[in-house]
Design a protein around this motif. Sequence first.
Motif, PDB file in Angstrom:
ATOM      1  N   THR A  74       0.830  -1.209   0.000  1.00  0.00           N
ATOM      2  CA  THR A  74       0.000   0.000   0.000  1.00  0.00           C
ATOM      3  C   THR A  74       0.858   1.249   0.000  1.00  0.00           C
ATOM      4  OG1 THR A  74      -1.805  -1.127   1.150  1.00  0.00           O
ATOM      5  CG2 THR A  74      -1.738   1.270   1.307  1.00  0.00           C
ATOM      6  N   LEU A  75       1.890   1.259   0.821  1.00  0.00           N
ATOM      7  CA  LEU A  75       2.744   2.445   0.924  1.00  0.00           C
ATOM      8  C   LEU A  75       3.610   2.628  -0.310  1.00  0.00           C
ATOM      9  CD1 LEU A  75       3.761   1.978   4.656  1.00  0.00           C
ATOM     10  CD2 LEU A  75       2.284   3.776   3.747  1.00  0.00           C
ATOM     11  N   GLY A  77       2.758   1.764  -3.354  1.00  0.00           N
ATOM     12  CA  GLY A  77       1.902   2.180  -4.449  1.00  0.00           C
ATOM     13  C   GLY A  77       2.340   1.588  -5.773  1.00  0.00           C
ATOM     14  N   GLU A 246     -12.368   3.494   3.679  1.00  0.00           N
ATOM     15  CA  GLU A 246     -12.244   4.498   2.629  1.00  0.00           C
ATOM     16  C   GLU A 246     -10.931   5.240   2.816  1.00  0.00           C
ATOM     17  OE1 GLU A 246     -15.305   7.431   0.484  1.00  0.00           O
ATOM     18  OE2 GLU A 246     -14.871   8.050   2.555  1.00  0.00           O
ATOM     19  N   GLY A 247     -10.144   5.319   1.753  1.00  0.00           N
ATOM     20  CA  GLY A 247      -8.850   5.975   1.825  1.00  0.00           C
ATOM     21  C   GLY A 247      -7.716   4.970   1.746  1.00  0.00           C
ATOM     22  N   THR A 248      -6.555   5.436   1.322  1.00  0.00           N
ATOM     23  CA  THR A 248      -5.405   4.557   1.092  1.00  0.00           C
ATOM     24  C   THR A 248      -5.011   3.782   2.345  1.00  0.00           C
ATOM     25  OG1 THR A 248      -4.581   6.081  -0.591  1.00  0.00           O
ATOM     26  CG2 THR A 248      -3.023   4.483   0.312  1.00  0.00           C
ATOM     27  N   SER A 249      -4.924   4.465   3.468  1.00  0.00           N
ATOM     28  CA  SER A 249      -4.463   3.819   4.694  1.00  0.00           C
ATOM     29  C   SER A 249      -5.517   2.937   5.337  1.00  0.00           C
ATOM     30  CB  SER A 249      -4.004   4.877   5.710  1.00  0.00           C
ATOM     31  OG  SER A 249      -2.925   5.630   5.209  1.00  0.00           O
ATOM     32  N   GLY A 251      -7.761   0.854   4.044  1.00  0.00           N
ATOM     33  CA  GLY A 251      -7.962  -0.488   3.505  1.00  0.00           C
ATOM     34  C   GLY A 251      -7.184  -1.561   4.244  1.00  0.00           C
ATOM     35  N   GLU A 273     -13.946  -2.364   0.731  1.00  0.00           N
ATOM     36  CA  GLU A 273     -13.613  -0.960   0.537  1.00  0.00           C
ATOM     37  C   GLU A 273     -14.753  -0.231  -0.155  1.00  0.00           C
ATOM     38  OE1 GLU A 273      -9.796  -0.129  -1.130  1.00  0.00           O
ATOM     39  OE2 GLU A 273      -8.814  -1.806  -0.125  1.00  0.00           O
ATOM     40  N   ASP A 318      -9.911   7.335   5.988  1.00  0.00           N
ATOM     41  CA  ASP A 318      -8.755   8.206   5.858  1.00  0.00           C
ATOM     42  C   ASP A 318      -9.136   9.237   4.812  1.00  0.00           C
ATOM     43  OD1 ASP A 318      -6.275   9.241   6.293  1.00  0.00           O
ATOM     44  OD2 ASP A 318      -5.183   7.732   5.167  1.00  0.00           O
ATOM     45  N   ALA A 321      -9.312   9.743  -1.938  1.00  0.00           N
ATOM     46  CA  ALA A 321      -8.628  10.293  -3.101  1.00  0.00           C
ATOM     47  C   ALA A 321      -9.503  11.333  -3.781  1.00  0.00           C
ATOM     48  CB  ALA A 321      -8.289   9.169  -4.080  1.00  0.00           C
ATOM     49  N   ASP A 351       0.764   9.666   5.680  1.00  0.00           N
ATOM     50  CA  ASP A 351       0.121   8.368   5.487  1.00  0.00           C
ATOM     51  C   ASP A 351       0.531   7.366   6.556  1.00  0.00           C
ATOM     52  OD1 ASP A 351      -1.253   9.255   3.313  1.00  0.00           O
ATOM     53  OD2 ASP A 351       0.087   8.370   1.817  1.00  0.00           O
TER      54      ASP A 351
END
Length: 375
Positions: A74-75, A77, A246-249, A251, A273, A318, A321, A351
């Motif tokens: 995730t980090l 990407g 919701e959000g990158t972190s 999930g 998600e 989080d 996007a 993040d």
Amino acid sequence: MLDDSLLDDPEALARADRRELLRGAAEAGARVRTAARHATEAGIAELKPDGRPRAVLIAGPGLAATGVAELLGTLAGASCPVTRLTPTGVAPAGGALRWELPGWAGPVDLVLIATPDGTEPGLDLLVEQAYRRGSSVVAVAPAGTPIAEAVQGTHGLFVPMATAPYEPNSPLAASAPGVLWALLTPLLALLDRTGLVTAPPEALQKVADRLDHVAERCGPAIATYGNPAKTLAADLAEALPVIWTEGTSAGPAGRRFTAALAELAGRPALAAELPEALAAHSVLLSGALAAAADPDDFFRDRVEEQQVLHARVVLLRDRPAGGLTAAPAARELALSHDTAISELEPEEGADLETLAELIAVTDFAAVYLALASGA
């Protein structure tokens, strides 16, 4: 059944915590600092990579390696594919597991090993295979274990896992709070040196500070009404957690929460998600698990009946996007089916910090649910 009185009795919680789970959650910040120091002592800060690896392959047993792989992926990407090598074998025991590199793996790829055990023969074989292929190998495991000798014997980089004095006497749960940060932190420092993630020493220090802050808010001495983790545990006491993120972190934090609920508290949970979760779980919320689902006879005698689990939505958020959010639609769907909803949203930060906060609060909640339900 959840023992509500136990949540607000720190001494009773301590007596019930035979696996030292609360202590591990409270010491997560200290574990990050210790693990970062081990990474520095192992020489990660002085590494001068020739460039980014083509791919990062992560191996290790069970939920610990799965969580590390998902968080690093995730980090990182789109900068580099991060893949967990799924083990094969006849049993989940370390001695029965085997890992294989994909056929394309070679000198431009990085193999990471994360294990809280370190005695798995299959990982030793993987190290030898990576050495023959010319892949770089970095391992985080307890010091003095066979995997440490195997990595050092093939000129790989070994980082001792940050352990606590009370841990070696009993097997470590893969979802235990201290295990995640002990394995993840050195690998964050490593991938920072390769340019795949942004995790310099000052960022790791902020993560440790954020974990300390969560421990102050969610510790056993803080009453349930002012403690977000205890409140969430009480909310989920007689419910089937349906975790929407919701959000990158959010999930990976939600999926880790699902794993921790199963392993630590023995509770099933679902995770998805947003916005896809709205379609995936809409029928679930209108079916037999919905809070509104109940036989017609309201006045029947329920004393002898087994209690039925009903869904409860847990919304972990989080920064979405582009500023777009499906949270209002999620609330509307849940409430339209008479389904209660709990929400967690981290304070502002990078993040890594927001990810750490979501993981820490839900870790505490899973531990409280486990202790109060006698798991």
